[in-house]
Scaffold this motif. Structure first.
Motif, PDB file in Angstrom:
ATOM      1  N   ALA A 173       1.894   6.081  -2.850  1.00 41.82           N
ATOM      2  CA  ALA A 173       2.863   7.148  -3.117  1.00 41.82           C
ATOM      3  C   ALA A 173       3.013   7.384  -4.608  1.00 41.82           C
ATOM      4  O   ALA A 173       3.020   8.535  -5.072  1.00 41.82           O
ATOM      5  N   VAL A 214       4.192   8.317   0.994  1.00 46.59           N
ATOM      6  CA  VAL A 214       2.888   8.837   0.560  1.00 46.59           C
ATOM      7  C   VAL A 214       2.854  10.348   0.740  1.00 46.59           C
ATOM      8  O   VAL A 214       2.321  11.082  -0.105  1.00 46.59           O
ATOM      9  N   GLY A 248       8.519   3.410   3.632  1.00 47.95           N
ATOM     10  CA  GLY A 248       7.110   3.058   3.787  1.00 47.95           C
ATOM     11  C   GLY A 248       6.186   4.255   3.671  1.00 47.95           C
ATOM     12  O   GLY A 248       6.253   5.026   2.704  1.00 47.95           O
ATOM     13  N   TRP A 249       5.348   4.473   4.673  1.00 49.12           N
ATOM     14  CA  TRP A 249       4.287   5.471   4.598  1.00 49.12           C
ATOM     15  C   TRP A 249       4.761   6.914   4.413  1.00 49.12           C
ATOM     16  O   TRP A 249       4.040   7.718   3.819  1.00 49.12           O
ATOM     17  N   ALA A 252       9.101   5.706  -0.491  1.00 53.68           N
ATOM     18  CA  ALA A 252       8.136   4.707  -0.052  1.00 53.68           C
ATOM     19  C   ALA A 252       8.750   3.322  -0.015  1.00 53.68           C
ATOM     20  O   ALA A 252       8.414   2.504   0.865  1.00 53.68           O
ATOM     21  N   TRP A 264       0.797  -1.217   0.000  1.00 56.96           N
ATOM     22  CA  TRP A 264       0.000   0.000   0.000  1.00 56.96           C
ATOM     23  C   TRP A 264       0.836   1.276   0.000  1.00 56.96           C
ATOM     24  O   TRP A 264       0.537   2.204  -0.770  1.00 56.96           O
ATOM     25  N   PRO A 265       1.870   1.410   0.842  1.00 56.72           N
ATOM     26  CA  PRO A 265       2.622   2.677   0.837  1.00 56.72           C
ATOM     27  C   PRO A 265       3.236   3.005  -0.527  1.00 56.72           C
ATOM     28  O   PRO A 265       3.121   4.139  -1.005  1.00 56.72           O
TER      29      PRO A 265
END
Length: 569
Positions: free
Chosen positions: A364, A438, A434-435, A430, A359-360
């Protein structure tokens, strides 16, 4: 007439482009002819590829060779069959048929190896086989032209073209899935192999080729008759645009154009089909690692399709130029994000939900690419506008929106590269953190949307008269890159950078990193996947840097130097 038009048309940059293409074609043709000496199975497969090229190439390139259009002879009162016969004869005049005839010389090579009679049969077989290639090309373009007369046909053609082109881009998937063990039997039954079968002693296939030429000629004549018709215009009333602001009027106009214009319907369907199928085709091998990236791929391809956004307006661009302060660029940006962004978000959420992530990285890329594309679409269009054809003057294939096919293709590739660059910072952050990526994606996307849109609006205001003159006359004015005035060294740097920079940047760099991130090893021709850690990541990142360096060097080579300006002045 065809020779006279070609003699005056192929000059300057267009002649250089045609010469480069002819040189590449001669090399491929010589290789195909040599297959007649090596192995008949390989020759049959090679001729099948040439036939597919004749059928698909003109469709993707906007209509192929229409130096002589049927409309030019409308006042002569010729029957469709006579018109088709005359245009077919003229179609054999050109570089592509001559190069293809060189490839078909493989039939003569195969015939010489078998005997005198077989060699004599190869001569008419070559001519008939070339006739089949040319007619299949004409029919493919004509069918697309008829299909694009309705919204459903435009969407269907876009889906088919998108699936075909993405399948070619993911050909390694099908090679692994179905294996590459010899020539399939179906190749020998395709029309591309009928001439070879006749040379090998099955004389009835020579008659079958002649009959096929007559059937295809009749079918093309029928389609030429349909081409003279006009799309049916609905008589239903349309709700008027009641926007309260100038920007709102532009948005409303653009949204209606995206929903009604057949060319844009086709472009949207093409980008959607390409993105989904490109990401989903590895599922054939049981690997879903590319599925979450269907949305970002769709955004990149949609931006490439819209790279000449202002050019498709034709001379109607004067309405925009003569309306100062209409915030046209911002309105088009908002309309583009509304139409393309909604689709991209839905695709991304659905496909990523199926795989459960990442997801991240996906979010992003989605934010960064969507903002970057929305900013670059108007910017590239006004800075590198390719003169378009007014909608009412387009040929039988509505996809042919400009006579400068090479310019449109180059502009699309430039857009693909630039949009990917806007997503690189967010993707890298990202991937490693990771997050937070975004947040970077939202920031870079918003910055690109605002800043690139601002630059485009300034350019449209300051150079609107030049853009309109370019659109009206087809000749670019104002400040431009003059390749003819570059030194030989700079030309070589620019040619290598722009022509080959995408190879290390995308397949060997970006795509290889995606494979490594998903644990995919020994992935076809991606060099980094064959190396042990940590060298695999180092090599992939090195390819990315090499590609960026090549593009940067090319831009440096063609930049306008102050001393050159003084010398020119």
């Amino acid at each position: 007439m065809k020779l006279a038009v070609m003699r005056h048309a192929y000059r300057g940059q267009r002649a250089q482009t045609a010469g480069t293409g002819a040189a590449i074609g001669v090399v491929l043709a010589a290789g195909t002819a040599y297959l007649g000496y090596l192995n008949p199975d390989w020759l049959a497969a090679g001729l099948a590829v040439w036939m597919l090229g004749w059928m698909l190439g003109p469709v993707f390139m906007g209509g192929g060779d229409e130096t002589l259009r049927p409309e030019y002879f409308a006042l002569l009162g010729l029957s469709p069959r006579k018109l088709a016969t005359g245009l077919l004869a003229a179609s054999f005049v050109g570089v592509a048929p001559l190069v293809s005839l060189g490839a078909l010389a493989g039939l003569l090579v195969a015939g010489v190896r078998l005997g005198v009679v077989n060699a004599l049969v190869a001569v008419p077989a070559m001519a008939l086989q070339l006739g089949v290639f040319v007619l299949l090309s004409k029919i493919a373009v004509a069918v697309v032209g008829v299909a694009l007369r309705s919204r459903a046909g435009a969407v269907a053609a876009g889906v088919v073209n998108g699936v075909i082109l993405s399948s070619l881009g993911q050909i390694w998937v099908f090679m692994v899935a179905f294996g590459v063990t010899g020539t399939p039997a179906a190749v020998w039954w395709a029309p591309s192999a009928w001439g070879l079968r006749a040379v090998r002693g099955e004389w009835t296939f020579l008659l079958a080729l002649a009959a096929l030429v007559l059937v295809l000629l009749a079918l093309w004549a029928l389609l030429l008759g349909r081409r003279a018709g006009r799309p049916r215009v609905s008589g239903r009333g349309r709700r008027p645009i009641t926007a309260g602001t100038a920007a709102g009027a532009v948005v409303a106009k653009e949204l209606r154009t995206w929903s009604r214009d057949l060319v844009r319907n086709h472009q949207l369907a093409f980008a959607l089909a390409y993105g989904v199928w490109f990401a989903a085709s590895p599922l054939i091998l049981g690997w879903n690692g590319m599925l979450p990236y269907a949305g970002p791929i769709f955004i990149v391809m949609a931006a490439g399709m819209a790279s000449n956004l202002y050019g498709t307006d034709g001379t109607a661009l004067w309405l925009t130029v003569m309306t100062p302060g209409a915030t046209d660029v911002r309105g088009r940006q908002l309309a583009w994000v509304t139409t393309q962004g909604a689709i991209a978000i839905v695709i991304t959420v659905v496909c990523t939900s199926i795989t459960g992530g990442p997801w991240p990285l996906v979010l992003a890329l989605l934010a960064a690419l969507l903002g970057g594309a929305a900013g670059l679409v108007p910017l590239v269009s006004v800075y590198a506008l390719v003169p378009g054809t007014d909608p009412h003057r387009r040929s039988g294939n509505p996809l042919r929106t400009s006579e400068d096919e090479g310019g449109l293709t180059g502009l699309a590739y430039l857009m693909l590269a630039l949009v990917l660059v806007t997503g690189a910072p967010a993707g890298i952050v990202a991937y490693w953190l990771g997050w937070p990526g975004v947040v970077v994606g939202l920031a870079t996307g918003a910055l690109c949307y605002w800043y690139f849109g601002r630059l485009a609006a300034r350019r449209l205001t300051s150079h609107g008269d030049e853009l309109l003159d370019t659109m009206r006359t087809g000749r670019k004015t104002g400040r431009k890159v003059e390749f003819a005035h570059l030194s030989k060294a700079r030309k070589n740097v620019a040619g290598l950078g722009f022509g080959l920079g995408a190879i290390p940047l995308f397949p060997q760099g970006v795509v290889a990193l995606l494979f490594l991130a998903d644990g995919k090893a020994d992935a076809s021709w991606f060099l980094a996947t064959y190396l042990p850690a940590p060298w695999n990541y180092a090599v992939a990142i090195g390819f990315v840097l090499l590609g960026l360096t090549m593009y940067g060097s090319a831009l440096w080579a063609v930049r306008k130097r102050p001393e050159a300006d003084r010398i020119t002045a």
